[in-house]
Design an enzyme around this catalytic site. Structure first.
Site, PDB file in Angstrom:
ATOM      1  N   ARG A   1       0.956  -1.187  -0.179  1.00  0.00           N
ATOM      2  CA  ARG A   1       0.101  -0.082  -0.074  1.00  0.00           C
ATOM      3  C   ARG A   1       0.886   1.243  -0.056  1.00  0.00           C
ATOM      4  O   ARG A   1       0.878   2.230  -0.544  1.00  0.00           O
ATOM      5  CB  ARG A   1      -0.900   0.024   1.261  1.00  0.00           C
ATOM      6  CG  ARG A   1      -1.691   1.321   1.430  1.00  0.00           C
ATOM      7  CD  ARG A   1      -3.284   1.297   2.028  1.00  0.00           C
ATOM      8  NE  ARG A   1      -2.594   0.290   3.193  1.00  0.00           N
ATOM      9  CZ  ARG A   1      -2.352   0.813   4.543  1.00  0.00           C
ATOM     10  NH1 ARG A   1      -1.533   1.777   4.787  1.00  0.00           N
ATOM     11  NH2 ARG A   1      -2.180  -0.239   5.559  1.00  0.00           N
TER      12      ARG A   1
ATOM     13  N   TYR B   1     -16.169  16.151 -15.980  1.00  0.00           N
ATOM     14  CA  TYR B   1     -16.911  14.889 -16.040  1.00  0.00           C
ATOM     15  C   TYR B   1     -17.908  14.818 -14.880  1.00  0.00           C
ATOM     16  O   TYR B   1     -17.513  15.446 -13.577  1.00  0.00           O
ATOM     17  CB  TYR B   1     -15.665  14.084 -15.716  1.00  0.00           C
ATOM     18  CG  TYR B   1     -15.966  12.544 -15.274  1.00  0.00           C
ATOM     19  CD1 TYR B   1     -16.859  11.837 -15.928  1.00  0.00           C
ATOM     20  CD2 TYR B   1     -15.738  12.162 -14.049  1.00  0.00           C
ATOM     21  CE1 TYR B   1     -17.349  10.659 -15.658  1.00  0.00           C
ATOM     22  CE2 TYR B   1     -16.104  10.651 -13.613  1.00  0.00           C
ATOM     23  CZ  TYR B   1     -16.882   9.805 -14.381  1.00  0.00           C
ATOM     24  OH  TYR B   1     -17.300   8.863 -14.025  1.00  0.00           O
TER      25      TYR B   1
ATOM     26  N   ASP C   1      -7.281  18.716 -14.721  1.00  0.00           N
ATOM     27  CA  ASP C   1      -7.666  17.586 -15.042  1.00  0.00           C
ATOM     28  C   ASP C   1      -7.176  17.451 -16.536  1.00  0.00           C
ATOM     29  O   ASP C   1      -7.790  18.013 -17.396  1.00  0.00           O
ATOM     30  CB  ASP C   1      -9.023  17.132 -14.929  1.00  0.00           C
ATOM     31  CG  ASP C   1      -9.466  15.790 -15.096  1.00  0.00           C
ATOM     32  OD1 ASP C   1      -8.708  15.116 -16.091  1.00  0.00           O
ATOM     33  OD2 ASP C   1     -10.526  15.142 -14.859  1.00  0.00           O
TER      34      ASP C   1
ATOM     35  N   LYS D   1      -7.867   6.288 -19.447  1.00  0.00           N
ATOM     36  CA  LYS D   1      -8.202   7.006 -20.723  1.00  0.00           C
ATOM     37  C   LYS D   1      -7.005   6.705 -21.796  1.00  0.00           C
ATOM     38  O   LYS D   1      -6.457   5.720 -22.041  1.00  0.00           O
ATOM     39  CB  LYS D   1      -8.963   8.213 -20.408  1.00  0.00           C
ATOM     40  CG  LYS D   1      -9.967   8.382 -19.532  1.00  0.00           C
ATOM     41  CD  LYS D   1     -11.001   7.412 -19.927  1.00  0.00           C
ATOM     42  CE  LYS D   1     -12.170   7.318 -18.680  1.00  0.00           C
ATOM     43  NZ  LYS D   1     -12.148   8.065 -17.494  1.00  0.00           N
TER      44      LYS D   1
HETATM   45  C1  LIG Z   1     -12.187  14.004 -17.491  1.00  0.00           C
HETATM   46  C2  LIG Z   1     -12.130  12.763 -16.465  1.00  0.00           C
HETATM   47  N1  LIG Z   1     -11.753  12.883 -15.385  1.00  0.00           N
HETATM   48  C3  LIG Z   1     -11.839  12.039 -14.249  1.00  0.00           C
HETATM   49  C4  LIG Z   1     -12.533  10.992 -14.424  1.00  0.00           C
HETATM   50  C5  LIG Z   1     -12.439   9.686 -13.551  1.00  0.00           C
HETATM   51  O1  LIG Z   1     -11.726   8.811 -13.678  1.00  0.00           O
HETATM   52  P1  LIG Z   1     -11.977   7.224 -13.330  1.00  0.00           P
HETATM   53  O2  LIG Z   1     -12.981   6.852 -14.128  1.00  0.00           O
HETATM   54  O3  LIG Z   1     -10.787   6.538 -13.772  1.00  0.00           O
HETATM   55  O4  LIG Z   1     -12.274   6.973 -11.879  1.00  0.00           O
HETATM   56  C6  LIG Z   1     -12.982  10.659 -15.737  1.00  0.00           C
HETATM   57  C7  LIG Z   1     -13.765   9.556 -16.060  1.00  0.00           C
HETATM   58  O5  LIG Z   1     -14.547   9.259 -16.999  1.00  0.00           O
HETATM   59  C8  LIG Z   1     -12.802  11.615 -16.639  1.00  0.00           C
HETATM   60  O6  LIG Z   1     -13.492  11.544 -17.956  1.00  0.00           O
END
Ligand SMILES: Cc1ncc(COP(=O)(O)O)c(C=O)c1O
Length: 384
Positions: A51, A104, A177, A202
């Site tokens: 961890r 998101y 992000d 992604k």
């Molecule tokens: C722009 C963006 N940020 C964060 C996330 C969250 O990531 P995760 O699905 O890996 O938890 C997503 C998920 O689709 C996303 O599109």
């Protein structure tokens, strides 16, 4: 590796020296929870419990840090685990943050329905209008300005350098992000951001076979605090997931070049299509963020959203008619995906300031033969 090495070289080699024992040319999957100590407290290479740290995760973290031009990255079990760790480290109950007016849905849900219960309050900000963000920063004490650029799913563009200046003048941190762009197209820390967030699920992973997240930070002291929370709360990336992500990262540049080329052709075709009322793609000169995107991105990415003249039901029908674009959530894999944000990825923001239009379709344009992708979209749009 040296700082002079190019992006593609770092993606393939940073954190990935051949294994010192066997010479294995890729980091092994250290599928292990604990490590023999040479006497009490005598750790080998700092590893005591997986961890806290694991060699396969370390390899991924070192590679991600190199790709974002940062001293340190931390890898998590998901993008959401990374976001949660970050916010519970840099904010305290009673703090106030700015969240984007397009993001998101799960990120907004974290602020609105989870961290609100912990005492974190927020206002929604039009992050592509820095003057408005400045007014909000002047009106009250803000701890964090959160930005996505390009945004999910409306492909809005925020000026990272200008936002960083505004946030820093007000004593706030700027978090970006960078999931939609990936570090190949955009490096927010070099433009002044304090923390980069990734859903490595992604483009970084790139093959729709692993869920993961990352935080990348310029300030080593902040990195230490984040590592403390990560270990204390435990949302770490496992060894196999770290290995899969690292394997994806090696080809990020080659994949992204092709994603961008295909997406531009898809956007241009849709812009001419009689069934389409609007195409949202920062690579089109008509996009309001085109100039900023040109300045801060290497190319415009693989995500394209568009709206249909015939409305929501037509959009839902078109999503069900494609042959190659697979109907599904997520994005950034080699295969093309289509989805209806209002009823799928962004259903959780219905009724909130982040609600998305019902006539909107989002494409994650893959790296297939682009002529096949164009034919598929034309036939899906032709029957209404
Ligand atoms: C722009 C963006 N940020 C964060 C996330 C969250 O990531 P995760 O699905 O890996 O938890 C997503 C998920 O689709 C996303 O599109």
């Amino acid at each position: 590796m040296t700082n002079q090495d190019g992006f593609e070289t770092l993606a393939i080699h940073a954190g990935q020296e051949p294994d010192p024992v066997t010479g294995a040319v890729v980091p092994p999957i250290y599928q292990v929870s604990t490590y023999k100590q040479d006497g009490v407290g005598g750790l080998r290479g700092g590893y005591e419990y997986s961890r806290s740290a694991n060699p396969t995760r370390t390899a991924l973290e070192q590679c991600l840090a190199a790709l974002e031009g940062a001293p340190r990255a931390l890898a998590f079990a998901s993008g959401m685990a990374a976001e949660d760790c970050l916010l519970r480290t840099v904010c305290s109950p009673g703090d106030h943050v700015l969240v984007p007016d397009d993001a998101y849905g799960g990120t907004y849900r974290l602020f609105a329905r989870v961290l609100s219960g912990w005492g974190l309050t927020h206002d929604v900000a039009a992050i592509s209008h820095v003057a408005t963000v400045r007014e909000q920063l002047a009106a009250r004490k803000i701890t964090v300005v959160w930005a996505e650029t390009p945004t999910n799913p409306l492909l809005g563009i925020a000026d990272i350098r200008a936002l960083a200046e505004a946030a820093h003048e007000a004593g706030a941190l700027l978090v970006v992000d960078n999931t939609f762009a990936s570090p190949y197209l955009q490096q927010p820390l070099a433009l002044g951001a304090d923390v980069v967030v990734h859903s490595t699920t992604k483009y970084l992973g790139g093959h729709s076979d692993v869920v993961g997240g990352a935080l990348v930070v310029a300030d080593p002291e902040l990195a230490e605090r984040l590592a403390f929370t990560q270990n204390a709360t435990g949302g770490v990336a496992g060894p196999f997931d770290s290995w899969l992500t690292l394997r994806g990262v090696k080809t990020l540049a080659a994949r992204m070049d092709r994603h961008c080329r295909n997406a531009m052709r898809v956007a241009q075709m849709l812009a001419e299509h009689p069934a389409v009322s609007e195409v949202l793609y920062p690579g089109l000169p008509s996009h309001p963020g085109h100039k900023t995107a040109q300045e801060q991105m290497r190319a415009f990415g693989g995500m394209v959203s568009f709206r249909l003249l015939a409305g929501e039901e037509a959009a839902v029908r078109a999503c069900g008619r494609t042959r190659l674009f697979t109907l599904g959530e997520s994005l950034g894999g080699v295969e093309s995906l289509i989805e209806h944000p209002a009823r799928m990825t962004h259903a959780s923001v219905t009724g909130s300031p982040l609600e998305v239009p019902g006539d909107l379709i989002r494409l994650s344009v893959g790296i297939e033969d682009c002529d096949d992708l164009l034919d598929d979209l034309r036939q899906a749009l032709s029957n209404d």
